[in-house]
Scaffold this motif. Structure first.
Motif, PDB file in Angstrom:
ATOM      1  N   GLY A  35       0.829  -1.195   0.000  1.00 46.31           N
ATOM      2  CA  GLY A  35       0.000   0.000   0.000  1.00 46.31           C
ATOM      3  C   GLY A  35       0.865   1.246   0.000  1.00 46.31           C
ATOM      4  N   VAL A  89      -0.235  -0.974   6.266  1.00 50.16           N
ATOM      5  CA  VAL A  89      -0.611  -2.304   5.781  1.00 50.16           C
ATOM      6  C   VAL A  89       0.331  -3.359   6.359  1.00 50.16           C
ATOM      7  CG1 VAL A  89      -0.791  -3.776   3.744  1.00 50.16           C
ATOM      8  CG2 VAL A  89      -1.598  -1.430   3.637  1.00 50.16           C
ATOM      9  N   ILE A 106      -3.703  -5.694  -2.679  1.00 49.42           N
ATOM     10  CA  ILE A 106      -4.746  -4.791  -2.181  1.00 49.42           C
ATOM     11  C   ILE A 106      -5.293  -3.875  -3.274  1.00 49.42           C
ATOM     12  CG2 ILE A 106      -4.057  -4.824   0.257  1.00 49.42           C
ATOM     13  CD1 ILE A 106      -2.525  -2.372  -0.089  1.00 49.42           C
ATOM     14  N   PRO A 153     -10.549  -7.207   2.656  1.00 53.55           N
ATOM     15  CA  PRO A 153      -9.639  -7.422   3.791  1.00 53.55           C
ATOM     16  C   PRO A 153     -10.150  -8.392   4.849  1.00 53.55           C
ATOM     17  CG  PRO A 153     -10.685  -5.271   3.958  1.00 53.55           C
ATOM     18  CD  PRO A 153     -11.068  -5.826   2.614  1.00 53.55           C
ATOM     19  N   ILE A 179      -5.136  -4.337   6.824  1.00 48.62           N
ATOM     20  CA  ILE A 179      -5.239  -2.886   7.001  1.00 48.62           C
ATOM     21  C   ILE A 179      -5.797  -2.649   8.397  1.00 48.62           C
ATOM     22  CG2 ILE A 179      -6.216  -0.759   6.068  1.00 48.62           C
ATOM     23  CD1 ILE A 179      -6.653  -2.422   3.442  1.00 48.62           C
TER      24      ILE A 179
END
Ligand code: GLC
Length: 447
Positions: free
Chosen positions: A349, A354, A362, A369, A421
């Protein structure tokens, strides 16, 4: 000051180690360990592999027993089943149970215990070597290791004889559950090629875990349909090959096969089993080369999947695409590219929050997620990646993967999978609690 921090740090580690041990002890049944007490109440093949590594820090005898109960359920053709039901009342506790799966009447299946008719990733070779290297009195347990090497060798032989129709060195899986990564987005393009019947069944998993964190009802139609079709073929390998709509050459499955072949070859030399040493080296070279030629995705800079049924490559960025590093078969040049990919926005990310390694990139449109293998972090995969990057000398990323794994467990508990996340306001762990392989991996990482 530093001393105080160190003392605090070591008490956190002590605490995590103690909790990991407790998880394994709670999940121990007579001779094997359940992955998670309510959700998965029997013995699962690749879970037991990781779990045995964990036991090796606590009780070597249990580590050996964990593997022996797997070998005890081996079919006469070498096949190792993904579930051993160990209980005649399986249907009451789990769905699909032994009767729905209908494999235990197969002529090669054991008579004393019911099993499934699909397998799981071949981790046992490198797991056995992990124990072998820690064994203090190898002469005392020599017979155990010889029997184990022979049993795993027979399993690999089964795979090469039954799952490699074009003699390419790549074996296929014939059910998505065989990948260990059940609802991976890698299968989506296969599911789009046909429509399964609708099954009106009582799932048990969603009684324990929020439906939003498990495969969907529609997904289950595909999974159950494949089981039913296999049953209609009486689990005959040739018939299944000709009939099943799902035949995949999976990078994780094949990479673990290479790693296990290499381990078997090394142990076989020490145990004086030259024919096994020779054959396993031949297999590992052949499979390693085939992974590099057929499964490398030059555009993505990562390894992908091959859909053998529809004869097309599946290009997708998953955490499993890094697994050839664990097998040690990646060239230095490609390894550097893999490093760049894991460090890119796709996996890390653009913000630093992350946690590595999301099971699906992602930035993939299907990334979720919370939903199982479509985004969450899994500790067994993290362990393979941490070891893989480390062995190529990429110490920084290896340390990040390891630290993220420990942090996820420390902050959330021993869950089955985690949200990459992190949201500081909620628990970021999902699925089964007190999950055995999560505890086993923590034991390895902290020791
Ligand atoms: C789930 C996982 C699989 C695992 C099993 C038992 O099906 O996807 O990899 O072996 O649970 O823990």
């Amino acid at each position: 000051m530093n001393q105080i921090i160190n003392i605090q740090k070591s008490s956190v580690i002590e605490d995590l180690l103690k909790k990991s041990e407790d998880v394994l002890k709670q999940n121990w049944r007579n001779g094997f360990t359940v992955p998670s007490s309510n959700l998965y109440p029997f013995q699962w093949l690749w879970d037991s592999g990781f779990i045995a590594m964990g036991w090796s820090f606590v009780d070597m005898e249990k580590a050996r027993q964990e593997l022996n109960t797997l070998f005890d359920a081996q079919w006469s053709n070498g096949f190792l089943p993904h579930i051993i039901f160990h209980d005649d009342n399986a249907e009451k506790q789990y769905f699909p149970g032994a009767d729905f799966q209908g494999a235990y009447t197969h002529p090669f299946a054991p008579k004393h215990v019911k099993t499934s008719g699909i397998t799981q990733p071949p981790v046992l070779g490198f797991v056995l070597e992990y124990l072998f290297e820690k064994e203090e009195k190898i002469t005392q347990y020599r017979d155990f290791y010889i029997n184990a090497v022979e049993a795993i060798y027979k399993f690999h032989q089964y795979l090469y004889q039954n799952r490699d129709p074009h003699n390419e060195g790549l074996v296929y899986i014939r059910h998505n559950w065989e990948s260990g990564t059940d609802n991976s987005a890698a299968w989506d393009s296969i599911w789009q090629t046909y429509t399964p019947p609708t099954y009106d069944v009582q799932r048990k998993d969603t009684a324990h875990v929020n439906q939003a964190q498990r495969p969907t009802k529609k997904d289950y139609n595909y999974y159950l349909h494949l089981i039913e079709q296999s049953k209609n073929c009486a689990y005959d390998e040739q018939k299944m090959y000709e009939t099943l709509p799902f035949l995949v050459q999976d990078p994780l499955f094949n990479s673990l096969l290479v790693a296990s072949n290499k381990s078997l070859a090394r142990m076989a030399v020490e145990l004086n089993l030259p024919h096994i040493a020779e054959q396993c080296s031949i297999w590992s070279d052949k499979t390693g080369q085939a992974i590099n030629t057929k499964l490398y995705d030059d555009e993505l800079g990562l390894y992908g999947y091959y859909d053998l049924k529809n004869e097309r490559f599946i290009s997708i960025a998953t955490a499993m695409g890094f697994s050839p590093l664990f097998a040690g078969i990646v060239s230095q040049q490609r390894a550097i590219r893999l490093l760049k990919i894991i460090e890119s926005d796709a996996f890390m990310g653009s913000e630093s929050s992350v946690c590595l390694c999301p099971s699906l990139a992602i930035n993939h449109q299907e990334f979720d997620p919370k939903r199982y293998w479509r985004g969450p972090v899994w500790l067994n995969i993290n362990w393979l990646l941490y070891k893989g990057f480390d062995s190529y000398g990429f110490k920084g990323i290896a340390r990040t993967i390891k630290n993220d794994s420990i942090r996820l467990v420390e902050e959330n508990g021993f869950f089955e999978y985690f949200n990459p996340i992190s949201d500081t306001n909620e628990v970021n762990g999902y699925g089964g609690q007190n999950f055995s392989w999560t505890a086993a991996i923590i034991l390895d990482m902290l020791n």
